[in-house]
Design a protein around this motif. Structure first.
Motif, PDB file in Angstrom:
ATOM      1  N   THR A   1      45.876  18.273   9.803  1.00 41.06           N
ATOM      2  CA  THR A   1      47.244  17.915  10.196  1.00 41.06           C
ATOM      3  C   THR A   1      47.780  18.897  11.236  1.00 41.06           C
ATOM      4  OG1 THR A   1      48.284  19.169   8.370  1.00 41.06           O
ATOM      5  CG2 THR A   1      47.755  16.843   7.962  1.00 41.06           C
ATOM      6  N   LEU A   2      47.455  20.172  11.089  1.00 42.59           N
ATOM      7  CA  LEU A   2      47.926  21.165  12.056  1.00 42.59           C
ATOM      8  C   LEU A   2      47.288  20.936  13.426  1.00 42.59           C
ATOM      9  CD1 LEU A   2      48.005  24.500  10.005  1.00 42.59           C
ATOM     10  CD2 LEU A   2      49.794  22.769  10.286  1.00 42.59           C
ATOM     11  N   TYR A   3      46.004  20.599  13.430  1.00 43.72           N
ATOM     12  CA  TYR A   3      45.333  20.341  14.702  1.00 43.72           C
ATOM     13  C   TYR A   3      45.902  19.084  15.365  1.00 43.72           C
ATOM     14  CZ  TYR A   3      41.749  19.771  18.249  1.00 43.72           C
ATOM     15  OH  TYR A   3      41.105  19.642  19.455  1.00 43.72           O
ATOM     16  N   ALA A   4      46.076  18.026  14.579  1.00 41.12           N
ATOM     17  CA  ALA A   4      46.588  16.770  15.119  1.00 41.12           C
ATOM     18  C   ALA A   4      48.008  16.928  15.655  1.00 41.12           C
ATOM     19  CB  ALA A   4      46.551  15.684  14.048  1.00 41.12           C
ATOM     20  N   ALA A   5      48.782  17.828  15.057  1.00 37.34           N
ATOM     21  CA  ALA A   5      50.147  18.070  15.528  1.00 37.34           C
ATOM     22  C   ALA A   5      50.168  18.932  16.781  1.00 37.34           C
ATOM     23  CB  ALA A   5      50.962  18.731  14.420  1.00 37.34           C
ATOM     24  N   SER A   6      49.275  19.918  16.832  1.00 46.02           N
ATOM     25  CA  SER A   6      49.287  20.855  17.971  1.00 46.02           C
ATOM     26  C   SER A   6      48.672  20.239  19.222  1.00 46.02           C
ATOM     27  CB  SER A   6      48.543  22.140  17.601  1.00 46.02           C
ATOM     28  OG  SER A   6      47.202  21.872  17.242  1.00 46.02           O
TER      29      SER A   6
ATOM     30  N   MET B   1      43.029   9.763  11.686  1.00 50.72           N
ATOM     31  CA  MET B   1      42.820  10.810  10.684  1.00 50.72           C
ATOM     32  C   MET B   1      42.966  10.223   9.283  1.00 50.72           C
ATOM     33  SD  MET B   1      44.705  14.526  10.617  1.00 50.72           S
ATOM     34  CE  MET B   1      46.367  13.837  10.750  1.00 50.72           C
ATOM     35  N   VAL B   2      42.030  10.593   8.412  1.00 45.24           N
ATOM     36  CA  VAL B   2      42.106  10.227   6.993  1.00 45.24           C
ATOM     37  C   VAL B   2      42.261  11.503   6.184  1.00 45.24           C
ATOM     38  CG1 VAL B   2      40.934   9.199   5.023  1.00 45.24           C
ATOM     39  CG2 VAL B   2      40.726   8.133   7.273  1.00 45.24           C
ATOM     40  N   LEU B   3      43.285  11.537   5.356  1.00 43.99           N
ATOM     41  CA  LEU B   3      43.555  12.678   4.486  1.00 43.99           C
ATOM     42  C   LEU B   3      43.318  12.276   3.043  1.00 43.99           C
ATOM     43  CD1 LEU B   3      46.974  13.760   6.068  1.00 43.99           C
ATOM     44  CD2 LEU B   3      44.693  14.595   6.683  1.00 43.99           C
ATOM     45  N   ILE B   4      42.510  13.041   2.333  1.00 41.15           N
ATOM     46  CA  ILE B   4      42.281  12.809   0.907  1.00 41.15           C
ATOM     47  C   ILE B   4      42.991  13.903   0.133  1.00 41.15           C
ATOM     48  CG2 ILE B   4      40.576  12.569  -0.938  1.00 41.15           C
ATOM     49  CD1 ILE B   4      38.510  11.830   1.189  1.00 41.15           C
ATOM     50  N   GLU B   5      43.991  13.521  -0.645  1.00 42.13           N
ATOM     51  CA  GLU B   5      44.747  14.482  -1.443  1.00 42.13           C
ATOM     52  C   GLU B   5      45.219  15.661  -0.596  1.00 42.13           C
ATOM     53  OE1 GLU B   5      45.967  13.175  -4.600  1.00 42.13           O
ATOM     54  OE2 GLU B   5      45.461  15.220  -5.194  1.00 42.13           O
ATOM     55  N   SER B   6      45.850  15.345   0.515  1.00 41.57           N
ATOM     56  CA  SER B   6      46.304  16.394   1.427  1.00 41.57           C
ATOM     57  C   SER B   6      47.366  15.843   2.356  1.00 41.57           C
ATOM     58  CB  SER B   6      45.136  16.920   2.256  1.00 41.57           C
ATOM     59  OG  SER B   6      45.558  17.924   3.144  1.00 41.57           O
ATOM     60  N   ILE B   7      48.441  16.604   2.533  1.00 42.59           N
ATOM     61  CA  ILE B   7      49.448  16.236   3.524  1.00 42.59           C
ATOM     62  C   ILE B   7      50.156  17.513   3.991  1.00 42.59           C
ATOM     63  CG2 ILE B   7      51.152  15.626   1.741  1.00 42.59           C
ATOM     64  CD1 ILE B   7      52.043  13.352   3.759  1.00 42.59           C
ATOM     65  N   GLY B   8      49.404  18.347   4.684  1.00 45.23           N
ATOM     66  CA  GLY B   8      49.929  19.615   5.174  1.00 45.23           C
ATOM     67  C   GLY B   8      49.612  20.776   4.252  1.00 45.23           C
ATOM     68  N   PRO B   9      49.733  22.001   4.770  1.00 41.00           N
ATOM     69  CA  PRO B   9      49.387  23.207   4.010  1.00 41.00           C
ATOM     70  C   PRO B   9      50.488  23.639   3.053  1.00 41.00           C
ATOM     71  CG  PRO B   9      50.138  23.808   6.194  1.00 41.00           C
ATOM     72  CD  PRO B   9      50.092  22.300   6.167  1.00 41.00           C
ATOM     73  N   LEU B  10      50.174  24.662   2.255  1.00 43.21           N
ATOM     74  CA  LEU B  10      51.170  25.278   1.394  1.00 43.21           C
ATOM     75  C   LEU B  10      52.264  25.907   2.244  1.00 43.21           C
ATOM     76  CD1 LEU B  10      48.846  27.139  -1.147  1.00 43.21           C
ATOM     77  CD2 LEU B  10      50.204  25.086  -1.608  1.00 43.21           C
TER      78      LEU B  10
ATOM     79  N   ASN C   1      55.051  15.812  14.826  1.00 42.87           N
ATOM     80  CA  ASN C   1      54.418  15.750  16.144  1.00 42.87           C
ATOM     81  C   ASN C   1      53.060  15.053  16.117  1.00 42.87           C
ATOM     82  OD1 ASN C   1      55.039  16.610  18.896  1.00 42.87           O
ATOM     83  ND2 ASN C   1      53.147  17.784  18.775  1.00 42.87           N
ATOM     84  N   ILE C   2      52.615  14.627  14.945  1.00 41.87           N
ATOM     85  CA  ILE C   2      51.346  13.900  14.842  1.00 41.87           C
ATOM     86  C   ILE C   2      51.532  12.493  15.397  1.00 41.87           C
ATOM     87  CG2 ILE C   2      49.627  12.937  13.249  1.00 41.87           C
ATOM     88  CD1 ILE C   2      50.239  15.284  11.370  1.00 41.87           C
ATOM     89  N   GLU C   3      50.718  12.127  16.363  1.00 42.26           N
ATOM     90  CA  GLU C   3      50.813  10.807  16.989  1.00 42.26           C
ATOM     91  C   GLU C   3      49.730   9.853  16.508  1.00 42.26           C
ATOM     92  OE1 GLU C   3      50.791  11.404  21.200  1.00 42.26           O
ATOM     93  OE2 GLU C   3      52.661  12.567  21.208  1.00 42.26           O
ATOM     94  N   ALA C   4      48.639  10.374  15.997  1.00 39.89           N
ATOM     95  CA  ALA C   4      47.518   9.535  15.558  1.00 39.89           C
ATOM     96  C   ALA C   4      47.892   8.756  14.297  1.00 39.89           C
ATOM     97  CB  ALA C   4      46.297  10.401  15.280  1.00 39.89           C
ATOM     98  N   PRO C   5      47.338   7.556  14.132  1.00 44.53           N
ATOM     99  CA  PRO C   5      47.502   6.857  12.855  1.00 44.53           C
ATOM    100  C   PRO C   5      46.805   7.623  11.741  1.00 44.53           C
ATOM    101  CG  PRO C   5      45.969   5.676  14.286  1.00 44.53           C
ATOM    102  CD  PRO C   5      46.563   6.771  15.102  1.00 44.53           C
ATOM    103  N   VAL C   6      47.437   7.674  10.580  1.00 39.93           N
ATOM    104  CA  VAL C   6      46.940   8.479   9.460  1.00 39.93           C
ATOM    105  C   VAL C   6      46.842   7.605   8.213  1.00 39.93           C
ATOM    106  CG1 VAL C   6      47.369  10.481   7.983  1.00 39.93           C
ATOM    107  CG2 VAL C   6      48.045  10.550  10.394  1.00 39.93           C
ATOM    108  N   LEU C   7      45.711   7.726   7.525  1.00 42.69           N
ATOM    109  CA  LEU C   7      45.551   7.129   6.197  1.00 42.69           C
ATOM    110  C   LEU C   7      45.544   8.252   5.179  1.00 42.69           C
ATOM    111  CD1 LEU C   7      44.895   4.795   4.189  1.00 42.69           C
ATOM    112  CD2 LEU C   7      42.461   5.251   4.658  1.00 42.69           C
ATOM    113  N   LEU C   8      46.457   8.180   4.233  1.00 39.33           N
ATOM    114  CA  LEU C   8      46.504   9.152   3.136  1.00 39.33           C
ATOM    115  C   LEU C   8      45.985   8.478   1.873  1.00 39.33           C
ATOM    116  CD1 LEU C   8      47.386  11.729   1.617  1.00 39.33           C
ATOM    117  CD2 LEU C   8      49.690  10.743   1.484  1.00 39.33           C
TER     118      LEU C   8
END
Length: 281
Positions: A105-110, A118-127, A219-226
């Motif tokens: 998520t940090l890379y996709a935002a920066s 991007m596909v996120l499994i049990e994740s939506i940003g850092p602590l 700032n993430i522009e890519a489609p994301v599947l959580l």
């Protein structure tokens, strides 16, 4: 399966490729104190995806960073960018579980123009941390670093003992997490111990505030599947549920299971992943 080493973010990292003839290239990033074998059970159900998975520095078969140096969570964005450059890609697809998803998520935002999907499994940003907790984080990190000098990694007399210990901590059946544990262990004189660098357990000295992170995620522009588990970390956290509102193009799927639902439900999880990347094209 093809395995080799790449210099990523200044560290010799182990890389595995599955389905080398797959038409869609995906970089797969594992969770904290896991390793790339976490994706092994998915690959047979995703034949169209060319999966390039890495062991993060200090994990699995990758090298540890030099003595006296500290692991910084955010350094993972440099590793992803080095992968992009090595494979000569203008845009990439990312698949991340837990920590791997948070770094994604940090890379996709920066660098939003460099991430296609991007596909996120049990994740939506850092602590994150509250500003008033900043000093205590610094204190804890310094004290944990100092305490490592007198600590010894646990040693297990048998592989099964280590496997049982890890399965209990992760709340996953032993047969499901076995490939990950096999890659995580090293044989020592009196049994088995973990390959992972003990410095990975040191608390990060600095974390974003939640307000800071929300701005980053927006700032993430890519489609994301959580993909979240019915009994996972995200479902149980009001804070993490709120973060969903920050991502512009987000699909959410809930699957039975916990934080390692991709080990518990590999076929179901893989179907969601492959269909999503195929849809994006």
């Amino acid at each position: 399966m093809i395995e080799y080493k790449l210099n990523l973010a200044g560290c010799q990292c182990s890389v595995v490729e599955w389905n080398p003839d797959g038409s869609i290239l995906v970089f797969a990033l594992h969770g904290w104190l896991d390793n790339l074998a976490t994706f092994e059970s998915l690959v047979e159900f995703m034949p169209d995806l060319r999966i390039v998975a890495i062991d993060f520095p200090g994990h699995g078969h990758s090298d540890h960073i030099p003595p006296g140096v500290t692991y910084h969570f955010v350094d993972g964005i440099y590793l992803i960018d080095d992968l992009l450059r090595h494979f000569e890609q203008k845009q990439i697809n990312l698949l991340g579980h837990s920590m791997g998803g948070a770094i994604s998520t940090l890379y996709a935002a920066s660098l939003p123009d460099r991430v296609k999907a991007m596909v996120l499994i049990e994740s939506i940003g850092p602590l994150t941390a509250k500003p008033e907790d900043g000093v205590s984080l610094l204190n804890r990190s310094v004290n944990q670093r100092a305490a490592l000098a007198g600590k010894r990694k646990p040693v297990y007399t048998s592989f099964d003992q280590a496997l049982t210990a890890r399965a209990d901590v992760s709340e996953v059946e032993k047969n499901l997490i076995k490939p990950l544990v096999e890659r995580a262990l090293v044989k020592v004189e009196d049994g088995y111990t973990w390959r992972a660098d003990s410095r990975l357990r040191i608390t990060s000295p600095v974390r974003m505030s939640e307000a800071h992170l929300v701005e980053v995620l927006s700032n993430i522009e890519a489609p994301v599947l959580l993909i979240e588990g019915e009994k996972g970390f995200i479902t149980d956290s009001e804070l993490l549920q709120t973060r969903k509102q920050s991502i512009q193009y987000l699909e959410v799927v809930q699957i039975p299971g916990g934080h390692h639902l991709h080990l518990e439900q590999p076929q179901t999880c893989a179907a969601q992943i492959q269909t999503f990347f195929q849809k994006i094209g």
